[in-house]
Design a protein around this motif. Structure first.
Motif, PDB file in Angstrom:
ATOM      1  N   GLU A 345       0.843  -1.197   0.000  1.00 47.57           N
ATOM      2  CA  GLU A 345       0.000   0.000   0.000  1.00 47.57           C
ATOM      3  C   GLU A 345       0.876   1.245   0.000  1.00 47.57           C
ATOM      4  O   GLU A 345       1.878   1.313   0.727  1.00 47.57           O
ATOM      5  CB  GLU A 345      -0.906  -0.017   1.221  1.00 47.57           C
ATOM      6  N   LYS A 353      -9.609   5.447 -11.796  1.00 49.59           N
ATOM      7  CA  LYS A 353     -10.548   4.324 -11.772  1.00 49.59           C
ATOM      8  C   LYS A 353     -10.785   3.748 -13.166  1.00 49.59           C
ATOM      9  O   LYS A 353     -11.050   2.547 -13.314  1.00 49.59           O
ATOM     10  CB  LYS A 353     -11.869   4.756 -11.135  1.00 49.59           C
ATOM     11  N   LEU A 356      -8.107   1.041 -13.787  1.00 48.05           N
ATOM     12  CA  LEU A 356      -8.022  -0.134 -12.919  1.00 48.05           C
ATOM     13  C   LEU A 356      -8.325  -1.447 -13.649  1.00 48.05           C
ATOM     14  O   LEU A 356      -7.644  -2.450 -13.405  1.00 48.05           O
ATOM     15  CB  LEU A 356      -8.953   0.038 -11.711  1.00 48.05           C
ATOM     16  N   THR A 397      -7.017  -1.701  -5.290  1.00 50.08           N
ATOM     17  CA  THR A 397      -7.966  -0.630  -5.009  1.00 50.08           C
ATOM     18  C   THR A 397      -7.175   0.674  -4.948  1.00 50.08           C
ATOM     19  O   THR A 397      -6.010   0.687  -4.561  1.00 50.08           O
ATOM     20  CB  THR A 397      -8.701  -0.842  -3.677  1.00 50.08           C
ATOM     21  N   SER A 398      -7.818   1.768  -5.343  1.00 50.60           N
ATOM     22  CA  SER A 398      -7.134   3.051  -5.322  1.00 50.60           C
ATOM     23  C   SER A 398      -8.117   4.139  -4.936  1.00 50.60           C
ATOM     24  O   SER A 398      -8.895   4.621  -5.761  1.00 50.60           O
ATOM     25  CB  SER A 398      -6.505   3.342  -6.693  1.00 50.60           C
ATOM     26  N   ASP A 399      -8.078   4.499  -3.653  1.00 47.06           N
ATOM     27  CA  ASP A 399      -8.912   5.584  -3.140  1.00 47.06           C
ATOM     28  C   ASP A 399      -7.983   6.638  -2.532  1.00 47.06           C
ATOM     29  O   ASP A 399      -7.290   7.334  -3.251  1.00 47.06           O
ATOM     30  CB  ASP A 399      -9.911   5.041  -2.117  1.00 47.06           C
ATOM     31  N   THR A 402      -3.313   3.610  -2.637  1.00 46.06           N
ATOM     32  CA  THR A 402      -3.366   2.533  -3.620  1.00 46.06           C
ATOM     33  C   THR A 402      -2.874   1.260  -2.941  1.00 46.06           C
ATOM     34  O   THR A 402      -1.786   1.244  -2.356  1.00 46.06           O
ATOM     35  CB  THR A 402      -2.485   2.840  -4.842  1.00 46.06           C
TER      36      THR A 402
END
Length: 418
Positions: A345, A353, A356, A397-399, A402
């Motif tokens: 992470e 997005k 992805l 996931t990337s909010d 990442t």
């Protein structure tokens, strides 16, 4: 003649350096009892550590060291104490006997055979020091002083010998272990690169196989129509087949290297250390301030360290590149009976997005050099290939951060003899 002198100069210089450093160290002494005829100094520690670290002719080194110490002390006595040379020489000569005797014992033992056996080496070194001290003491009692060693002094005499010897062996073992870790790290790094190249070669071999089949099919179609063209197609097919065989030979050799069992003793903790240590250098190259957090719930020996190193190095390198100036990278390994979950992470800029769904596609890259050429890194598609070979899965996931999550069956990573 000049070449010969150059070859012999280095060992002689080493011996002289050992003799000088030992001589200086021997002047730092501990006198356990007032008027005691023996004194404990750092000379023995320096001498033993030096001959363990630097392979030299031990007996010659012991003789030169003993002579150097005597000449040094006699010179000091003559210059500052106004002692007669002969009297001073007799008083100082026992020190030479000690180093000559100690070196003789080490020479007869052949300490190279015991460098990997610290307990035996420490025991022998202590015994040899006791023997050498007894020879030194015997000469001192006969020609210098009539002081008799009491039981308490003799026990201390033996105790100091064991403490000094095992201290030296402990220091040497620590140095050796550190050097071995460095070598293993280098081997793993090389193996990781070879592993990636092997994957590229395997991919090329698959293409060659397809081209061979296509060219041979073209030959069969052209044969009834044009003999000249069909012959050329057959020759092309044969040439491609030869390239395929050469590639197979190279692939076979590389596969043996990248699946070697010599690195099976790599602990997870060591592997994670190698990854962070190597990538800290990469961080410094990019002039970024990045903090690494590493955690794992169980330490274990890894079945395929090179494969794991290759994929984690790529993910961590990507994370470093994604961080602008300052950030954090977290690497966590959680092992259970059936599966091992590995997460990488970072607090970088993230992945859009819309990208992805395609980041694991072959050929996908967002990195280009100054000439506009695509990055030659192994890429996420090859990371996914490694994971699939280990029968695992990878997700991202990337909010706000990442996060890559890898799930691999534990038996694929976890050696059975852990």
């Amino acid at each position: 003649m000049d070449v010969k002198n150059n070859i012999n100069f280095s060992p002689i210089l080493t011996i002289i350096l050992i003799a000088l450093v030992t001589t200086i160290g021997s002047e730092i002494k501990l006198v356990p009892f007032e008027d005691a005829p023996f004194r404990f100094g750092l000379g023995t520690i320096i001498f033993l550590l030096a001959v363990l670290i630097k392979p030299v002719p031990i007996l010659k080194t012991g003789i030169i060291t003993g002579v150097t110490i005597v000449l040094w002390r006699v010179s000091l006595d003559y210059l500052f104490m106004n002692e007669e040379l002969l009297t001073s020489f007799v008083e100082r000569f026992p020190a030479a006997l000690f180093y000559i005797s100690f070196a003789f014992c080490l020479h007869k033992l052949n300490i190279e055979l015991y460098k990997t056996k610290p307990l035996a080496l420490g025991l022998f070194a202590a015994i040899f020091e006791i023997i050498s001290n007894m020879i030194e003491e015997a000469f001192t009692l006969l020609f210098v002083t009539k002081h008799t060693i009491h039981t308490e002094e003799f026990i201390l005499f033996i105790t100091i010998a064991f403490i000094r010897s095992f201290s030296v062996v402990g220091i040497y073992s620590t140095i050796t272990i550190a050097e071995q870790k460095k070598q293993v790290q280098q081997l793993l790094s090389i193996g990781s690169n070879l592993y990636v190249e092997t994957m590229y070669l395997k991919k090329s071999m698959d293409h060659i196989e397809q081209i061979t089949a296509s060219s041979f099919e073209l030959y069969k179609q052209l044969k009834p129509l044009d003999s000249n063209l069909s012959t050329q197609a057959l020759m092309i097919s044969q040439e491609i087949h030869e390239v395929k065989k050469d590639s197979q030979r190279i692939y076979s050799s590389l596969s043996k290297i990248t699946t070697t069992k010599s690195l099976d003793s790599t602990l997870l903790s060591n592997l994670l250390h190698y990854i962070t240590a190597g990538n800290k250098t990469y961080t410094e190259y990019h002039k970024k301030d990045i903090h690494f957090n590493v955690s794992y719930n169980k330490n274990f020996y890894i079945e395929e360290p090179i494969a794991l190193l290759a994929l984690l190095n790529n993910l961590v390198a990507n994370a470093i590149e994604a961080i602008i100036d300052k950030g954090t990278i977290n690497i966590a390994v959680n092992i259970t009976k059936n599966k091992t979950v590995i997460t990488v992470e970072d607090t970088g800029i993230g992945i859009p997005k819309t990208m992805l769904p395609i980041i694991f596609d072959a050929g996908f890259t967002t990195k280009f050099n100054n000439d506009g050429n695509a990055s030659t890194g192994i890429g996420l598609s090859h990371v996914q290939s490694i994971i699939e070979r280990l029968e695992g899965e990878i997700a991202v996931t990337s909010d706000e951060t990442t996060k890559f999550t890898i799930v691999i069956p534990t038996h694929k990573l976890y050696r059975g003899d852990n």
